[in-house]
Design a protein around this motif. Sequence first.
Motif, PDB file in Angstrom:
ATOM      1  N   LEU A 230       0.913  -1.245  -0.054  1.00 40.77           N
ATOM      2  CA  LEU A 230      -0.147  -0.052  -0.053  1.00 40.77           C
ATOM      3  C   LEU A 230       1.047   1.255  -0.071  1.00 40.77           C
ATOM      4  N   SER A 231       0.770   1.935  -0.976  1.00 41.89           N
ATOM      5  CA  SER A 231       1.651   3.155  -1.154  1.00 41.89           C
ATOM      6  C   SER A 231       0.859   4.434  -1.407  1.00 41.89           C
ATOM      7  N   ILE A 232       0.842   5.424  -0.332  1.00 39.33           N
ATOM      8  CA  ILE A 232      -0.176   6.477  -0.438  1.00 39.33           C
ATOM      9  C   ILE A 232       0.913   7.830  -0.143  1.00 39.33           C
ATOM     10  N   GLU A 233       1.805   7.798  -0.744  1.00 38.19           N
ATOM     11  CA  GLU A 233       2.843   9.131  -0.270  1.00 38.19           C
ATOM     12  C   GLU A 233       2.437  10.170  -1.247  1.00 38.19           C
ATOM     13  N   ASN A 234       2.881  11.332  -0.647  1.00 33.75           N
ATOM     14  CA  ASN A 234       2.595  12.590  -1.431  1.00 33.75           C
ATOM     15  C   ASN A 234       1.272  13.121  -1.576  1.00 33.75           C
ATOM     16  N   ASN A 235       0.174  12.983  -0.728  1.00 31.73           N
ATOM     17  CA  ASN A 235      -1.060  13.296  -0.750  1.00 31.73           C
ATOM     18  C   ASN A 235      -1.272  14.326   0.515  1.00 31.73           C
ATOM     19  N   THR A 236      -2.266  14.628   0.786  1.00 30.14           N
ATOM     20  CA  THR A 236      -2.917  15.436   1.935  1.00 30.14           C
ATOM     21  C   THR A 236      -3.647  14.507   2.893  1.00 30.14           C
ATOM     22  N   LEU A 237      -3.519  13.424   3.306  1.00 33.10           N
ATOM     23  CA  LEU A 237      -4.244  12.476   4.188  1.00 33.10           C
ATOM     24  C   LEU A 237      -4.286  12.882   5.395  1.00 33.10           C
ATOM     25  N   THR A 238      -4.832  12.505   6.386  1.00 33.11           N
ATOM     26  CA  THR A 238      -4.977  13.215   7.644  1.00 33.11           C
ATOM     27  C   THR A 238      -5.341  11.981   8.698  1.00 33.11           C
ATOM     28  N   GLY A 239      -5.282  12.412  10.008  1.00 35.72           N
ATOM     29  CA  GLY A 239      -5.768  11.417  10.868  1.00 35.72           C
ATOM     30  C   GLY A 239      -4.818  10.418  11.174  1.00 35.72           C
ATOM     31  N   ALA A 240      -5.426   9.383  12.001  1.00 40.31           N
ATOM     32  CA  ALA A 240      -4.603   8.211  12.582  1.00 40.31           C
ATOM     33  C   ALA A 240      -4.428   7.088  11.238  1.00 40.31           C
ATOM     34  N   ILE A 241      -3.383   6.458  11.527  1.00 42.76           N
ATOM     35  CA  ILE A 241      -3.094   5.435  10.623  1.00 42.76           C
ATOM     36  C   ILE A 241      -3.737   4.174  11.190  1.00 42.76           C
ATOM     37  N   PRO A 242      -4.727   3.675  10.547  1.00 35.65           N
ATOM     38  CA  PRO A 242      -5.574   2.570  11.139  1.00 35.65           C
ATOM     39  C   PRO A 242      -4.831   1.314  11.664  1.00 35.65           C
ATOM     40  N   THR A 243      -5.270   0.909  12.815  1.00 33.46           N
ATOM     41  CA  THR A 243      -4.673  -0.280  13.501  1.00 33.46           C
ATOM     42  C   THR A 243      -5.067  -1.533  12.813  1.00 33.46           C
ATOM     43  N   GLU A 244      -6.143  -1.308  11.907  1.00 31.80           N
ATOM     44  CA  GLU A 244      -6.566  -2.543  11.239  1.00 31.80           C
ATOM     45  C   GLU A 244      -5.766  -3.087  10.461  1.00 31.80           C
ATOM     46  N   LEU A 245      -4.762  -2.113   9.963  1.00 32.95           N
ATOM     47  CA  LEU A 245      -3.862  -2.812   8.918  1.00 32.95           C
ATOM     48  C   LEU A 245      -2.909  -3.564   9.525  1.00 32.95           C
ATOM     49  N   GLY A 246      -2.992  -3.759  10.812  1.00 30.41           N
ATOM     50  CA  GLY A 246      -2.196  -4.842  11.359  1.00 30.41           C
ATOM     51  C   GLY A 246      -2.652  -6.295  11.207  1.00 30.41           C
ATOM     52  N   ASN A 247      -3.772  -6.296  10.796  1.00 28.66           N
ATOM     53  CA  ASN A 247      -4.714  -7.388  10.674  1.00 28.66           C
ATOM     54  C   ASN A 247      -4.187  -7.987   9.245  1.00 28.66           C
ATOM     55  N   VAL A 248      -3.327  -7.494   8.566  1.00 27.35           N
ATOM     56  CA  VAL A 248      -3.217  -7.836   7.105  1.00 27.35           C
ATOM     57  C   VAL A 248      -1.816  -8.427   7.121  1.00 27.35           C
ATOM     58  N   ARG A 249      -2.037  -9.741   7.304  1.00 27.24           N
ATOM     59  CA  ARG A 249      -0.849 -10.619   7.459  1.00 27.24           C
ATOM     60  C   ARG A 249       0.209 -10.686   6.309  1.00 27.24           C
ATOM     61  N   THR A 250      -0.402 -10.354   5.083  1.00 30.68           N
ATOM     62  CA  THR A 250       0.403 -10.621   4.054  1.00 30.68           C
ATOM     63  C   THR A 250       1.298  -9.236   3.475  1.00 30.68           C
ATOM     64  N   LEU A 251       0.815  -8.123   4.610  1.00 32.19           N
ATOM     65  CA  LEU A 251       1.346  -6.680   4.091  1.00 32.19           C
ATOM     66  C   LEU A 251       2.927  -7.017   4.047  1.00 32.19           C
ATOM     67  N   GLN A 252       3.423  -6.271   3.138  1.00 26.67           N
ATOM     68  CA  GLN A 252       5.049  -6.409   3.090  1.00 26.67           C
ATOM     69  C   GLN A 252       5.660  -4.875   2.967  1.00 26.67           C
ATOM     70  N   GLU A 253       4.912  -4.043   2.541  1.00 27.85           N
ATOM     71  CA  GLU A 253       5.126  -2.794   2.098  1.00 27.85           C
ATOM     72  C   GLU A 253       4.356  -1.689   2.366  1.00 27.85           C
ATOM     73  N   LEU A 254       4.581  -0.548   3.151  1.00 26.83           N
ATOM     74  CA  LEU A 254       3.456   0.472   3.591  1.00 26.83           C
ATOM     75  C   LEU A 254       4.260   1.755   3.398  1.00 26.83           C
ATOM     76  N   ARG A 255       3.974   2.655   2.602  1.00 28.24           N
ATOM     77  CA  ARG A 255       4.584   3.955   2.215  1.00 28.24           C
ATOM     78  C   ARG A 255       3.468   4.959   2.533  1.00 28.24           C
ATOM     79  N   LEU A 256       3.879   6.044   3.649  1.00 34.98           N
ATOM     80  CA  LEU A 256       2.779   6.867   3.835  1.00 34.98           C
ATOM     81  C   LEU A 256       3.556   8.104   3.898  1.00 34.98           C
TER      82      LEU A 256
END
Length: 257
Positions: A169-195
């Motif tokens: 999941l790559s969402i760099e260079n935007n104007t996103l706000t708020g908290a990073i969802p804890t639910e992403l920790g449920n995705v056991r396959t997640l290898q890359e998170l670019r924020l």
Amino acid sequence: DLEYLKLASNSLTGTIPDLDHLTELKFLSLQNNSLTGSLPKLPFKIELIEFNTNKLNGTIGTNLTDLAFLQSVSVNNNNIGGSLPTEIGNMKHLKFLDFSHCNLIGSIPSEVGNMKQIDFLILSENNLSGSIPFEIANAPSLTQINLDSNLLSNTIPTSLGKIVGLKSLSIENNTLTGAIPTELGNVRTLQELRLRHNLFDVNVPEELCSSDSKIDIVVDCDMSCSCCSELHCNRTEEDVQSSQSSRGNNNIFQKRL
């Protein structure tokens, strides 16, 4: 009964003629040329289109979204404008979609969640705005989402934590706000998170730090992350300019678990 046509990496110019009369055509590659004009009419049975790296313009219309058998479409690095039509949800067999480096505007339609076979969704380097649709999680086959360098705002939808096969999941260079969802920790396959280069709250959730998966997380260096003991704050001129425009003087760190 032509099924395969590859004219990539030549010096072709002019417009692409309508090809809907080639009823058996399934593979069409015209990438890396200097073709202009709008997207042509294509045969109903076509499965793969490579139009990337040309000078195409116009918008995405039903001549593309009505192709029921289409599995892969690459139109990146063109001048395609307008918005993503809601009819994109009709592309039930689509597995790979790359419209990066175009001039798309407007919001990402919620109908992307109707694409049940989509694996790669790449919409980076456009002018897309609004929220990341909650319904994107209804596309269960997604493994890679790249929405970098747009004008997206609001929060990351918690529904992303339901995409059980998501790897990147790559969402760099935007104007996103708020908290990073804890639910992403449920995705056991997640290898890359670019924020990085957004306006998130400063804490990386503990749920991501304790995830069983080995996640490569890239965030702004001023964010707090208890599991990021080995930091690599590599400051480049590009980082400086980008961070000054969005968050101020912030370095970047990368964490590997």
